[in-house]
Write a protein that holds these residues in place. Structure first.
Motif, PDB file in Angstrom:
ATOM      1  N   THR A 234     -77.036-137.120 -80.391  1.00 25.16           N
ATOM      2  CA  THR A 234     -76.621-137.192 -81.683  1.00 25.16           C
ATOM      3  C   THR A 234     -76.045-135.804 -82.084  1.00 25.16           C
ATOM      4  O   THR A 234     -74.941-135.773 -82.527  1.00 25.16           O
ATOM      5  N   ALA A 235     -76.778-134.627 -81.604  1.00 24.89           N
ATOM      6  CA  ALA A 235     -76.414-133.378 -81.950  1.00 24.89           C
ATOM      7  C   ALA A 235     -75.317-133.049 -81.459  1.00 24.89           C
ATOM      8  O   ALA A 235     -74.294-132.357 -81.671  1.00 24.89           O
ATOM      9  N   LEU A 236     -75.182-133.327 -80.095  1.00 23.87           N
ATOM     10  CA  LEU A 236     -73.892-132.895 -79.276  1.00 23.87           C
ATOM     11  C   LEU A 236     -72.807-133.869 -79.970  1.00 23.87           C
ATOM     12  O   LEU A 236     -71.365-133.361 -79.972  1.00 23.87           O
ATOM     13  N   ILE A 237     -73.012-134.998 -80.104  1.00 22.14           N
ATOM     14  CA  ILE A 237     -71.673-135.806 -80.818  1.00 22.14           C
ATOM     15  C   ILE A 237     -71.390-135.275 -81.943  1.00 22.14           C
ATOM     16  O   ILE A 237     -69.998-135.171 -82.420  1.00 22.14           O
ATOM     17  N   ASP A 238     -72.307-134.794 -82.954  1.00 22.93           N
ATOM     18  CA  ASP A 238     -71.790-134.155 -84.201  1.00 22.93           C
ATOM     19  C   ASP A 238     -71.136-132.853 -83.893  1.00 22.93           C
ATOM     20  O   ASP A 238     -70.294-132.440 -84.619  1.00 22.93           O
ATOM     21  N   VAL A 239     -71.283-132.147 -82.806  1.00 26.27           N
ATOM     22  CA  VAL A 239     -70.777-130.854 -82.578  1.00 26.27           C
ATOM     23  C   VAL A 239     -69.539-131.005 -82.201  1.00 26.27           C
ATOM     24  O   VAL A 239     -68.561-130.299 -82.489  1.00 26.27           O
ATOM     25  N   ILE A 240     -69.195-131.927 -81.274  1.00 28.18           N
ATOM     26  CA  ILE A 240     -68.039-132.316 -80.957  1.00 28.18           C
ATOM     27  C   ILE A 240     -66.851-132.804 -81.917  1.00 28.18           C
ATOM     28  O   ILE A 240     -65.733-132.368 -82.153  1.00 28.18           O
ATOM     29  N   THR A 241     -67.385-133.604 -82.813  1.00 26.74           N
ATOM     30  CA  THR A 241     -66.853-133.890 -84.063  1.00 26.74           C
ATOM     31  C   THR A 241     -66.590-132.837 -84.934  1.00 26.74           C
ATOM     32  O   THR A 241     -65.249-132.962 -85.375  1.00 26.74           O
ATOM     33  N   ALA A 242     -67.382-131.984 -85.204  1.00 24.41           N
ATOM     34  CA  ALA A 242     -67.009-130.678 -86.192  1.00 24.41           C
ATOM     35  C   ALA A 242     -66.145-129.862 -85.512  1.00 24.41           C
ATOM     36  O   ALA A 242     -65.286-129.320 -86.030  1.00 24.41           O
ATOM     37  N   CYS A 243     -65.856-129.837 -84.199  1.00 24.08           N
ATOM     38  CA  CYS A 243     -64.854-128.962 -83.492  1.00 24.08           C
ATOM     39  C   CYS A 243     -63.804-129.502 -83.623  1.00 24.08           C
ATOM     40  O   CYS A 243     -62.603-128.877 -83.553  1.00 24.08           O
ATOM     41  N   LYS A 244     -63.805-130.964 -83.725  1.00 22.59           N
ATOM     42  CA  LYS A 244     -62.319-131.502 -83.885  1.00 22.59           C
ATOM     43  C   LYS A 244     -61.719-131.235 -85.026  1.00 22.59           C
ATOM     44  O   LYS A 244     -60.467-131.394 -85.641  1.00 22.59           O
ATOM     45  N   SER A 245     -62.638-131.165 -86.316  1.00 25.74           N
ATOM     46  CA  SER A 245     -62.362-130.961 -87.658  1.00 25.74           C
ATOM     47  C   SER A 245     -62.858-129.743 -88.107  1.00 25.74           C
ATOM     48  O   SER A 245     -63.786-129.672 -88.686  1.00 25.74           O
ATOM     49  N   PRO A 246     -62.495-128.693 -87.595  1.00 24.24           N
ATOM     50  CA  PRO A 246     -63.002-127.308 -87.752  1.00 24.24           C
ATOM     51  C   PRO A 246     -63.259-126.862 -89.420  1.00 24.24           C
ATOM     52  O   PRO A 246     -62.182-127.184 -90.027  1.00 24.24           O
ATOM     53  N   THR A 247     -64.297-126.200 -89.479  1.00 23.89           N
ATOM     54  CA  THR A 247     -64.685-125.405 -90.852  1.00 23.89           C
ATOM     55  C   THR A 247     -64.937-123.930 -90.324  1.00 23.89           C
ATOM     56  O   THR A 247     -66.186-123.774 -90.105  1.00 23.89           O
ATOM     57  N   PRO A 248     -64.162-122.953 -90.113  1.00 22.24           N
ATOM     58  CA  PRO A 248     -64.466-121.678 -89.475  1.00 22.24           C
ATOM     59  C   PRO A 248     -65.533-121.227 -90.321  1.00 22.24           C
ATOM     60  O   PRO A 248     -65.337-121.210 -91.512  1.00 22.24           O
ATOM     61  N   CYS A 249     -66.501-120.482 -89.699  1.00 21.65           N
ATOM     62  CA  CYS A 249     -67.573-119.772 -90.466  1.00 21.65           C
ATOM     63  C   CYS A 249     -67.966-118.595 -89.867  1.00 21.65           C
ATOM     64  O   CYS A 249     -67.827-118.280 -88.600  1.00 21.65           O
ATOM     65  N   MET A 250     -68.782-117.599 -90.455  1.00 20.41           N
ATOM     66  CA  MET A 250     -69.010-116.452 -89.817  1.00 20.41           C
ATOM     67  C   MET A 250     -70.275-115.815 -90.920  1.00 20.41           C
ATOM     68  O   MET A 250     -70.335-116.267 -91.915  1.00 20.41           O
ATOM     69  N   ILE A 251     -71.373-115.532 -90.120  1.00 17.59           N
ATOM     70  CA  ILE A 251     -72.713-115.063 -90.535  1.00 17.59           C
ATOM     71  C   ILE A 251     -72.740-113.682 -90.685  1.00 17.59           C
ATOM     72  O   ILE A 251     -72.487-112.974 -89.702  1.00 17.59           O
ATOM     73  N   VAL A 252     -72.906-112.999 -91.799  1.00 13.30           N
ATOM     74  CA  VAL A 252     -72.822-111.501 -92.077  1.00 13.30           C
ATOM     75  C   VAL A 252     -74.161-111.201 -92.542  1.00 13.30           C
ATOM     76  O   VAL A 252     -74.478-111.588 -93.334  1.00 13.30           O
ATOM     77  N   SER A 253     -74.641-109.950 -91.994  1.00 15.37           N
ATOM     78  CA  SER A 253     -76.050-109.474 -92.321  1.00 15.37           C
ATOM     79  C   SER A 253     -75.659-108.762 -93.674  1.00 15.37           C
ATOM     80  O   SER A 253     -74.621-108.439 -93.826  1.00 15.37           O
ATOM     81  N   ASP A 254     -76.716-108.212 -94.360  1.00 14.23           N
ATOM     82  CA  ASP A 254     -76.790-107.770 -95.497  1.00 14.23           C
ATOM     83  C   ASP A 254     -76.023-106.299 -95.342  1.00 14.23           C
ATOM     84  O   ASP A 254     -75.470-105.523 -96.177  1.00 14.23           O
ATOM     85  N   ASP A 255     -76.395-105.775 -94.198  1.00 15.52           N
ATOM     86  CA  ASP A 255     -75.678-104.374 -94.003  1.00 15.52           C
ATOM     87  C   ASP A 255     -74.304-104.300 -93.163  1.00 15.52           C
ATOM     88  O   ASP A 255     -73.803-103.592 -92.593  1.00 15.52           O
ATOM     89  N   LYS A 256     -73.816-105.796 -93.470  1.00 16.20           N
ATOM     90  CA  LYS A 256     -72.358-105.915 -92.982  1.00 16.20           C
ATOM     91  C   LYS A 256     -71.853-106.158 -91.556  1.00 16.20           C
ATOM     92  O   LYS A 256     -70.776-105.687 -91.103  1.00 16.20           O
ATOM     93  N   LYS A 257     -72.883-106.545 -90.429  1.00 13.83           N
ATOM     94  CA  LYS A 257     -72.830-106.700 -89.500  1.00 13.83           C
ATOM     95  C   LYS A 257     -72.673-108.166 -89.084  1.00 13.83           C
ATOM     96  O   LYS A 257     -73.244-109.160 -89.652  1.00 13.83           O
ATOM     97  N   VAL A 258     -71.681-108.466 -88.050  1.00 16.32           N
ATOM     98  CA  VAL A 258     -71.473-109.992 -87.881  1.00 16.32           C
ATOM     99  C   VAL A 258     -72.477-110.464 -86.903  1.00 16.32           C
ATOM    100  O   VAL A 258     -72.632-109.802 -85.690  1.00 16.32           O
ATOM    101  N   LEU A 259     -73.176-111.204 -87.465  1.00 13.61           N
ATOM    102  CA  LEU A 259     -74.405-112.264 -86.616  1.00 13.61           C
ATOM    103  C   LEU A 259     -73.548-113.331 -85.663  1.00 13.61           C
ATOM    104  O   LEU A 259     -74.329-113.611 -84.665  1.00 13.61           O
ATOM    105  N   ALA A 260     -72.838-113.907 -86.284  1.00 16.10           N
ATOM    106  CA  ALA A 260     -72.165-115.125 -85.478  1.00 16.10           C
ATOM    107  C   ALA A 260     -70.798-115.530 -86.053  1.00 16.10           C
ATOM    108  O   ALA A 260     -70.752-115.433 -87.086  1.00 16.10           O
ATOM    109  N   ILE A 261     -70.089-115.920 -85.116  1.00 18.42           N
ATOM    110  CA  ILE A 261     -68.761-116.731 -85.781  1.00 18.42           C
ATOM    111  C   ILE A 261     -68.513-118.089 -85.031  1.00 18.42           C
ATOM    112  O   ILE A 261     -68.838-118.240 -83.625  1.00 18.42           O
ATOM    113  N   SER A 262     -68.084-119.018 -85.621  1.00 20.03           N
ATOM    114  CA  SER A 262     -67.636-120.133 -85.084  1.00 20.03           C
ATOM    115  C   SER A 262     -66.759-121.010 -85.654  1.00 20.03           C
ATOM    116  O   SER A 262     -66.424-120.549 -86.756  1.00 20.03           O
ATOM    117  N   SER A 263     -66.150-121.818 -84.945  1.00 17.53           N
ATOM    118  CA  SER A 263     -64.873-122.781 -85.620  1.00 17.53           C
ATOM    119  C   SER A 263     -65.669-123.931 -86.219  1.00 17.53           C
ATOM    120  O   SER A 263     -64.687-124.543 -86.829  1.00 17.53           O
TER     121      SER A 263
END
Length: 583
Positions: A234-263
């Motif tokens: 189910t998790a794999l199907i969900d991530v495939i679906t999410a990638c087909k309808s992207p919601t780009p996001c980025m996770i930034v730490s309090d000291d402004k370091k990029v921790l993760a980026i994803s489509s």
């Protein structure tokens, strides 16, 4: 920090939707690792930036152009010759890998020829390669046999795509086949198994899938039951679906370091703040700004040069101080000479290696040992002691002068080091280069580079409209002081490398809040920008003088006052975001 191949799929679609059919109007190069294509579509222009910086290789649409190198490098000229005026026919991804291929239709001798610009965004091996019918025309990074025994990238060679991996494309493979492949090696941890099976999966995507499945990264495949595999499916199907309808996001730490980026939007917990974007290009541009991927050419070279010169000057001071300790013992040799001169009539030439006599300078009658050179007379020994005394005395004065010059040089080099840290444009780096050449730290190149536009100082305005001018380097520091009115206020951090700041008063004494703001700006544009209670000296410009023949940026001043401020960026944010004069 860069997108994995899985998240790069929607990026490729995004670029294709915007750029296919567009005409390449202009190609520029901003650094050794970055190029920009200006693409014209009906009623709209786009800027495609491609960076193969090992820290964060990326390809995205950008809103504002970055200044170009003064002279276009060879690779940029090759791209201009072959691609300008061409039309983008297709943008595609190689399998689910971090490789984007841009097909460009060009007119060659009256015939349409399709060239392919291949963008490989694979960490430190990232590259930009131009090919025709599978033959390499040129590459941003040429790779010979000395650099790689597996795959060379040189003009007139056949281009080889990265070797295929024995992994499954989730967009084409039935999900049951994917699960069965994951089950095939039950000795693996689940994160390793998913990574080994799913093509284009990087650490961020793998962790997201496992988190959404409600599993732990370190659990082994052998420990999973049927319900666990259903959750993973189910998790794999969900991530495939999410990638087909992207919601780009980025996770930034309090000291402004990029921790993760994803489509696609991430649900897994990370110690940072989640930011979402309308497009993947917007996310990548924001990530690049935070990472600080753009470094003006030669900046790192000059920073290394200044660091080495600082190290040399500091080492020289250590050596000089040891020599000074020896020179300060000069009086010991004079005392030996005076005593030997007093007792010489009681001594025979060439008789003793050492004598022990009552020290004529001792109030308690203590004795003193005097070493003698038997090869010469007593009188000659006296003269030798006096000569040694004179030499050390003279050297003491010389060494003190040299130590003072070394301290002066260190202060000057630290001011250049600060200027380099604050420099962000080619014009600013060019001014610092001129200063290094003038100071004989750098040899002037025979080939004169094309002149970039003149750098200008920062210009800000306080809440009451008062103008504040900030020099970005020593040349600008001199210029803003020279052009200031005598009653304007000059500010500089006390005994700390930093920018010179001019508060334009218009002949009227500034209020306390305006003066405080100017002092905070002086502290912000200094080496202690992240400290608290930074001392800032200020005085009227008429009390600031530049000694004749002194180095750029060096001044003497008097009638100053000192104010202590904390350069809080948040409190200065409204001022710092103002349009600056060289933009």
């Amino acid at each position: 920090m860069n997108l994995d191949g899985f998240s790069m799929r929607p990026l490729t679609i995004e670029l294709s939707n915007s750029l296919v059919g567009g005409r390449i109007d202009k190609i520029t190069q901003q650094s050794k690792t970055s190029i920009c294509l200006q693409i014209r579509q009906p009623g709209e222009n786009f800027l495609l930036q491609v960076s193969v910086n090992p820290q964060n290789p990326s390809a995205q649409l950008i809103k504002n152009s970055i200044e170009n190198l003064p002279e276009p490098p060879t690779f940029c000229m090759v791209l201009r010759k072959n691609l300008e005026a061409g039309r983008i026919a297709n943008i595609r991804q190689y399998e689910v890998d971090r490789v984007i291929l841009i097909d460009v239709d060009t007119l060659n001798s009256g015939k349409i020829e399709t060239l392919t610009l291949i963008v490989e965004l694979v960490g430190k091996y990232s590259n930009i390669i131009l090919t025709s019918d599978g033959i390499i025309i040129d590459a941003l990074k040429k790779i010979g046999t000395n650099n790689s025994r597996v795959r060379t990238v040189l003009p007139n060679q056949n281009y080889q795509l990265p070797p295929p991996q024995d992994k499954l494309d989730l967009f084409k493979t039935p999900i049951e086949d994917v699960i069965n492949r994951i089950k095939s090696d039950d000795s693996l941890r689940i994160d390793k198994a998913v990574m080994n099976v799913c093509q284009g999966f990087g650490p961020v995507t793998v962790k997201e899938v496992i988190f959404n499945a409600g599993l732990s990264n370190d659990v082994k495949i052998s420990e999973l039951d049927a319900a666990d595999f259903d959750s993973l499916k189910t998790a794999l199907i969900d991530v495939i679906t999410a990638c087909k309808s992207p919601t780009p996001c980025m996770i930034v730490s309090d000291d402004k370091k990029v921790l993760a980026i994803s489509s696609f939007k991430l649900n897994m917990p990370l110690a940072g703040n989640l930011q979402t974007f309308n497009t993947i290009s917007e996310m990548l541009e924001a990530a690049n700004n935070l990472i600080g991927s753009y470094v003006p050419p030669d900046k790192e070279i000059f920073e290394r040069l200044v660091r080495n010169e600082l190290k040399r000057a500091k080492n020289k001071i250590s050596v000089l101080e040891k020599e000074l300790d020896q020179a300060e013992n000069a009086d010991d040799w004079r005392i030996l000479a005076d005593n030997l001169l007093t007792y010489q009539y009681n001594l025979k030439d060439h008789a003793d290696d050492e004598i022990n006599v009552i020290n004529i300078y001792s109030e308690t009658g203590e004795s003193i040992k005097i070493p003698l050179d038997k090869k010469i007379t007593i009188t000659a020994n006296v003269q030798a002691f006096y000569k040694k005394y004179d030499k050390l005395k003279r050297s003491s004065e010389y060494i003190n002068e040299q130590i003072a010059l070394c301290h002066e040089e260190i202060n000057y080099l630290e001011s250049i080091e600060h200027s380099l840290t604050a420099s962000t444009t080619l014009a600013e780096i060019d001014e610092i280069k001129s200063e290094l050449i003038a100071g004989r730290y750098l040899k002037e190149s025979r080939k004169k580079s094309a002149s970039s536009k003149k750098a200008k100082p920062f210009v800000f305005h306080t809440a009451d409209g008062t103008e504040i001018i900030v020099g970005k380097n020593n040349y600008q520091n001199d210029k803003i002081r020279q052009s200031a009115d005598p009653n304007d206020i000059w500010l500089h951090t006390k005994d700390i490398p930093g920018s010179h700041v001019i508060l334009k008063t218009g002949g009227i004494e500034p209020n306390e809040e305006t003066l405080l703001t100017a002092a905070k700006i002086a502290a912000y544009f200094s080496q202690y920008k992240d400290s608290s209670n930074v001392p800032v000296d200020y005085t009227a410009c008429k009390f600031v003088k530049k000694p004749s023949g002194s180095k750029p940026g060096f001044v003497i001043f008097f009638n100053q006052h000192t104010i202590y401020v904390t350069p809080d960026k948040e409190s200065l944010s409204k001022i710092l975001v103002q349009s600056q004069s060289d933009e």
